[in-house]
Design an enzyme around this catalytic site. Structure first.
Site, short mmCIF file in Angstrom:
data_model
loop_
_atom_site.label_atom_id
_atom_site.label_comp_id
_atom_site.label_asym_id
_atom_site.label_seq_id
_atom_site.Cartn_x
_atom_site.Cartn_y
_atom_site.Cartn_z
N ASP A 189 11.63 -26.81 -22.22
CA ASP A 189 12.58 -27.15 -21.16
C ASP A 189 11.85 -27.48 -19.85
O ASP A 189 12.50 -27.84 -18.85
CB ASP A 189 13.64 -26.05 -20.97
CG ASP A 189 13.05 -24.72 -20.55
OD1 ASP A 189 11.82 -24.61 -20.41
OD2 ASP A 189 13.83 -23.76 -20.38
N ASP A 236 12.99 -25.80 -27.48
CA ASP A 236 13.29 -24.72 -26.52
C ASP A 236 14.79 -24.57 -26.33
O ASP A 236 15.48 -25.57 -26.08
CB ASP A 236 12.69 -25.13 -25.16
CG ASP A 236 11.82 -24.06 -24.57
OD1 ASP A 236 11.75 -22.95 -25.14
OD2 ASP A 236 11.19 -24.35 -23.53
N LYS A 278 12.36 -21.85 -29.74
CA LYS A 278 11.73 -20.88 -28.83
C LYS A 278 12.76 -20.40 -27.83
O LYS A 278 13.59 -21.19 -27.36
CB LYS A 278 10.54 -21.52 -28.10
CG LYS A 278 9.88 -20.56 -27.09
CD LYS A 278 8.57 -21.08 -26.56
CE LYS A 278 8.69 -22.03 -25.40
NZ LYS A 278 9.37 -21.50 -24.21
N GLU A 303 13.17 -17.49 -24.36
CA GLU A 303 12.44 -16.67 -23.39
C GLU A 303 12.95 -15.24 -23.37
O GLU A 303 14.16 -15.01 -23.38
CB GLU A 303 12.58 -17.27 -21.99
CG GLU A 303 11.89 -18.60 -21.84
CD GLU A 303 11.92 -19.13 -20.40
OE1 GLU A 303 12.31 -18.39 -19.47
OE2 GLU A 303 11.55 -20.30 -20.23
N GLU A 333 2.81 -16.46 -21.17
CA GLU A 333 2.60 -17.33 -20.00
C GLU A 333 2.14 -16.54 -18.78
O GLU A 333 2.77 -15.54 -18.38
CB GLU A 333 3.92 -18.08 -19.68
CG GLU A 333 3.77 -19.05 -18.52
CD GLU A 333 4.91 -20.06 -18.41
OE1 GLU A 333 5.73 -20.16 -19.34
OE2 GLU A 333 4.93 -20.77 -17.38
O1 KIV Z 1 9.03 -25.23 -21.56
C1 KIV Z 1 7.82 -25.25 -21.78
O2 KIV Z 1 7.17 -26.31 -21.79
C2 KIV Z 1 7.15 -23.99 -22.02
C3 KIV Z 1 5.66 -23.98 -21.90
C4 KIV Z 1 5.29 -23.83 -20.47
C5 KIV Z 1 5.05 -22.92 -22.74
O3 KIV Z 1 7.78 -23.02 -22.26
#
Ligand code: KIV
Length: 261
Positions: A43, A82, A110, A112, A174
């Site tokens: 994202d 994401d 993915k 968070e 991160e």
């Molecule tokens: O959204 C993204 O590109 C990420 C990376 C910074 C790992 O989560």
């Protein structure tokens, strides 16, 4: 050959894993041609491509659009999609969102933070999940390094263990101290992918715009392998000048081309 979640787990401790973000078809094609085994459609697209100030402005429709473009460019590469802000607010919402990203072309998802019930629900429904700890931009108040105190480092380590326990097959870490990147990596059986988390993670990820030097700000933990912003300036300046002097299109030069268009 496209790698699966279990291929990545088996690779831990054997061979470091390079990961790049991508948001568009031609960039994804280049990354696949280079043999990078995994692409993250992050994202971050909202900030590095769309001009938003925060990843919180990214929607599920934006992610579907970019995942589709990346899949068309990289048919044989594992793609992580994401889940944008609030699209994983509870297990049912997250499952519906994840299914949309998988339908758009993602191989895994993915999300968070330590949303353990969400991760468990996705995994139980056949969705491979990548966790993300340390600095989590969707909810962070700043982009500063986290995990600097022993209490915060312990909290992040505990989160990492819980995310693994919930069923994630990989973990992005991160912007934490290198010592914490190392201790998380040593404590987990799933691979860790660092971004500003030191040299000891099982792999490293960079945002492609940062790696290409596209934009005008790059985080301190990134490396610019080129300076694409300068190339854009040169191309636009020369093109404008050649149109004005009527050199173009009389001087067309074709350096490369696959004849695909
Ligand atoms: O959204 C993204 O590109 C990420 C990376 C910074 C790992 O989560």
């Amino acid at each position: 050959m496209k790698l699966s979640a279990s291929d990545f787990i088996q690779r831990k401790g054997v061979k470091p894993i390079p990961m790049l973000t991508a948001y568009t078809c031609p960039v994804a094609r280049g990354i696949e041609e280079a043999g990078v085994p995994v692409i993250l459609v992050g994202d971050t697209v909202g900030m590095v491509e769309m001009g938003f100030d925060s990843t919180r402005d990214v929607t599920i429709e934006h992610m579907e659009y970019h995942i589709g473009a990346v899949r068309r460019g990289a048919k044989e590469t594992h793609i992580i999609g994401d889940l944008p802000y609030l699209t994983d607010a509870n297990p049912e919402i997250a499952l519906a969102s994840a299914r949309r990203l998988m339908a758009a072309g993602a191989d895994s998802i993915k999300l968070e933070g330590p949303k353990l019930d969400v991760i468990e629900h996705l995994v139980a429904n056949g969705i491979p999940v990548v966790g993300h700890t340390g600095l989590t931009p969707q909810t962070a108040e700043s982009f500063k390094k986290v995990g600097n105190t022993s209490e915060d480092a312990q909290r992040i380590l505990d989160e990492a263990l819980a995310i693994q326990q919930a069923g994630a097959f990989m973990l992005v870490i991160e912007h934490v101290p290198a010592t914490l990147g190392l201790s998380i990596t040593q404590s987990l059986r799933i691979p860790t992918i660092g971004i500003g988390a030191g040299p000891d993670c099982d792999g490293q990820v960079l945002v492609i715009n940062d790696a290409m030097g596209l934009g005008d700000y790059w985080p301190p933990f990134s490396k610019q392998y080129a300076h694409a912003s300068k190339i854009i300036l040169k191309v636009a300046t020369e093109f404008a000048s050649e149109v004005e002097t009527m050199e173009f299109p009389n001087n067309i030069l074709q350096f490369t081309g696959t004849g695909r268009r």
